[in-house]
Scaffold this active site. Structure first.
Site, PDB file in Angstrom:
ATOM      1  N   GLY A  87      48.077  35.136  38.869  1.00 42.55           N
ATOM      2  CA  GLY A  87      48.368  33.724  38.656  1.00 42.55           C
ATOM      3  C   GLY A  87      48.642  33.353  37.199  1.00 42.55           C
ATOM      4  O   GLY A  87      48.672  32.177  36.845  1.00 42.55           O
ATOM      5  N   SER A 120      51.122  38.297  39.685  1.00 35.58           N
ATOM      6  CA  SER A 120      52.380  37.744  39.177  1.00 35.58           C
ATOM      7  C   SER A 120      53.612  38.560  39.580  1.00 35.58           C
ATOM      8  O   SER A 120      54.577  38.659  38.819  1.00 35.58           O
ATOM      9  CB  SER A 120      52.320  37.565  37.653  1.00 35.58           C
ATOM     10  N   GLU A 174      44.905  44.881  41.801  1.00 32.32           N
ATOM     11  CA  GLU A 174      45.263  43.574  41.241  1.00 32.32           C
ATOM     12  C   GLU A 174      44.520  43.356  39.932  1.00 32.32           C
ATOM     13  O   GLU A 174      43.368  42.899  39.939  1.00 32.32           O
ATOM     14  CB  GLU A 174      44.876  42.463  42.226  1.00 32.32           C
ATOM     15  N   HIS A 225      38.920  40.306  47.140  1.00 29.84           N
ATOM     16  CA  HIS A 225      39.834  39.691  46.173  1.00 29.84           C
ATOM     17  C   HIS A 225      39.013  39.265  44.956  1.00 29.84           C
ATOM     18  O   HIS A 225      37.871  38.824  45.092  1.00 29.84           O
ATOM     19  CB  HIS A 225      40.548  38.493  46.807  1.00 29.84           C
ATOM     20  N   GLY A 236      50.742  36.285  45.621  1.00 32.80           N
ATOM     21  CA  GLY A 236      50.101  34.967  45.667  1.00 32.80           C
ATOM     22  C   GLY A 236      51.134  33.858  45.553  1.00 32.80           C
ATOM     23  O   GLY A 236      51.813  33.506  46.519  1.00 32.80           O
ATOM     24  N   GLY A 237      51.298  33.331  44.349  1.00 32.72           N
ATOM     25  CA  GLY A 237      52.184  32.181  44.122  1.00 32.72           C
ATOM     26  C   GLY A 237      53.581  32.325  44.722  1.00 32.72           C
ATOM     27  O   GLY A 237      54.088  31.382  45.339  1.00 32.72           O
ATOM     28  N   GLU A 250      39.017  36.708  43.244  1.00 32.63           N
ATOM     29  CA  GLU A 250      38.504  35.330  43.290  1.00 32.63           C
ATOM     30  C   GLU A 250      37.235  35.250  44.129  1.00 32.63           C
ATOM     31  O   GLU A 250      36.340  34.459  43.841  1.00 32.63           O
ATOM     32  CB  GLU A 250      39.601  34.389  43.822  1.00 32.63           C
ATOM     33  N   ASN A 310      49.440  36.195  50.214  1.00 34.91           N
ATOM     34  CA  ASN A 310      48.108  35.580  50.189  1.00 34.91           C
ATOM     35  C   ASN A 310      48.285  34.122  49.769  1.00 34.91           C
ATOM     36  O   ASN A 310      48.512  33.848  48.601  1.00 34.91           O
ATOM     37  CB  ASN A 310      47.231  36.360  49.194  1.00 34.91           C
ATOM     38  N   TRP A 311      48.193  33.214  50.749  1.00 30.91           N
ATOM     39  CA  TRP A 311      48.435  31.800  50.443  1.00 30.91           C
ATOM     40  C   TRP A 311      47.275  31.180  49.668  1.00 30.91           C
ATOM     41  O   TRP A 311      47.407  30.079  49.145  1.00 30.91           O
ATOM     42  CB  TRP A 311      48.645  30.997  51.735  1.00 30.91           C
ATOM     43  N   LYS A 312      46.128  31.839  49.647  1.00 29.67           N
ATOM     44  CA  LYS A 312      44.911  31.266  49.039  1.00 29.67           C
ATOM     45  C   LYS A 312      44.647  29.898  49.688  1.00 29.67           C
ATOM     46  O   LYS A 312      44.916  29.728  50.876  1.00 29.67           O
ATOM     47  CB  LYS A 312      45.041  31.209  47.518  1.00 29.67           C
TER      48      LYS A 312
HETATM   49  P1  PGA Z   1      49.688  35.923  42.116  1.00 29.85           P
HETATM   50  O1  PGA Z   1      48.373  36.286  42.998  1.00 29.85           O
HETATM   51  O2  PGA Z   1      50.839  36.633  42.769  1.00 29.85           O
HETATM   52  O3  PGA Z   1      49.798  34.421  42.200  1.00 29.85           O
HETATM   53  O4  PGA Z   1      49.421  36.419  40.739  1.00 29.85           O
HETATM   54  C1  PGA Z   1      48.197  37.547  43.561  1.00 29.85           C
HETATM   55  C2  PGA Z   1      46.893  37.593  44.303  1.00 29.85           C
HETATM   56  O5  PGA Z   1      45.919  37.003  43.834  1.00 29.85           O
HETATM   57  O6  PGA Z   1      46.792  38.222  45.379  1.00 29.85           O
END
Ligand code: PGA
Length: 256
Positions: free
Chosen positions: A178, A218, A172, A99, A239-240, A101, A9-11
């Site tokens: 993050g 993470s 999640e 998600h 994510g990251g 967010e 997930n590049w966001k």
């Molecule tokens: P993260 O994000 O790996 O940067 O913690 C995961 C996500 O939000 O899907």
């Protein structure tokens, strides 16, 4: 055997050039994926068409394109939104729904997410449905009830076949997204087993055993092997660490 999946997930990250380089780099260094393994790239909407043409060149069904969001209506006066037919047109096969967010910054409710789930299933697009609790809820030890409600209100109206054929669940925990704080393997396995038991009691053991449940929060090259070795963890939503080939590839290699 359940599908094992690593989705990136590049966001709201990476330029077009950076995205192209990342996909080309990852795809050229990918091992031969087994029948049950799937890698999914979820770039921002605006890059989807370009990334689709890179993936098309490889024509590997086990490497797919996903979107980070969609609107439930097929067309209309929804300024700034993107419909499912538009996503399908550019080659999207998966969509992330719910998600944290989106829930937090865009006030998406379980009820609204249910509309997206229904629209995606009607269009035969795979849903990556996210659930997970905040730190407050974890500290109050009410995470099970919280996650159960998210699933009940957005997913459990589906038929067993719809769930089996079109839904992937991603657990999640918000406190791990993050933050660099990962759920321990025990915490991840415990929640994944809880979700699978819920699926079993709501539907059947057959449905519960066939649904992939991914972990997100993470996840990185250091912890992926241990997390993915848990009985009920079927891969990750990353994510990251999905933004660089150096960190995304070892996570893909951690899929069994
Ligand atoms: P993260 O994000 O790996 O940067 O913690 C995961 C996500 O939000 O899907």
């Amino acid at each position: 055997m359940r599908k094992k999946i690593v989705a990136g997930n590049w966001k709201m990250n990476l330029s077009l050039a950076e995205g192209k380089t990342l996909i080309e780099d990852v795809v050229s260094r990918l091992p031969l994926l087994a029948e049950h393994q799937q890698v999914i790239f979820c770039p921002p909407f605006i890059h989807l068409g370009n990334m689709a043409s890179i993936l098309d060149d490889g024509a590997d069904q086990r490497v797919s394109l996903g979107a980070q969001n969609c609107h439930p209506h097929p067309s209309g006066a929804y300024t700034g939104e993107i419909s499912i037919p538009m996503l399908k047109e550019v080659g999207v096969n998966y969509v992330i729904v719910g998600h944290s967010e989106r829930r937090q910054y865009f006030n998406e409710s379980n009820e609204f997410l249910k509309l997206k789930v229904d629209a995606l299933i009607a269009s035969d697009v795979q849903v990556i449905f996210c659930c997970g609790e905040s730190l407050d809820i974890r500290e109050a030890n009410t995470q099970n009830e919280f996650v159960a409600k998210q699933l009940q209100e957005s997913l459990f109206h589906l038929t067993p076949d719809q769930l089996k054929n079109n839904v992937i669940i991603a657990y999640e925990p918000i406190w791990a997204i993050g933050t660099g704080v990962t759920a321990s393997t025990e915490q991840a396995q415990e929640m994944h087993a809880y979700i699978r038991n819920l699926l079993s009691s709501q539907y059947s053991n057959d449905v519960a055993q066939s649904i992939s449940i991914l972990y997100g929060g993470s996840c990185n090259p250091t912890n992926a092997v241990e997390l993915f070795s848990c009985e009920d963890v079927d891969g990750g939503l990353i994510g990251g660490a999905a933004l660089k080939a150096e960190t995304f590839l070892p996570i893909i290699f951690a899929m069994d």
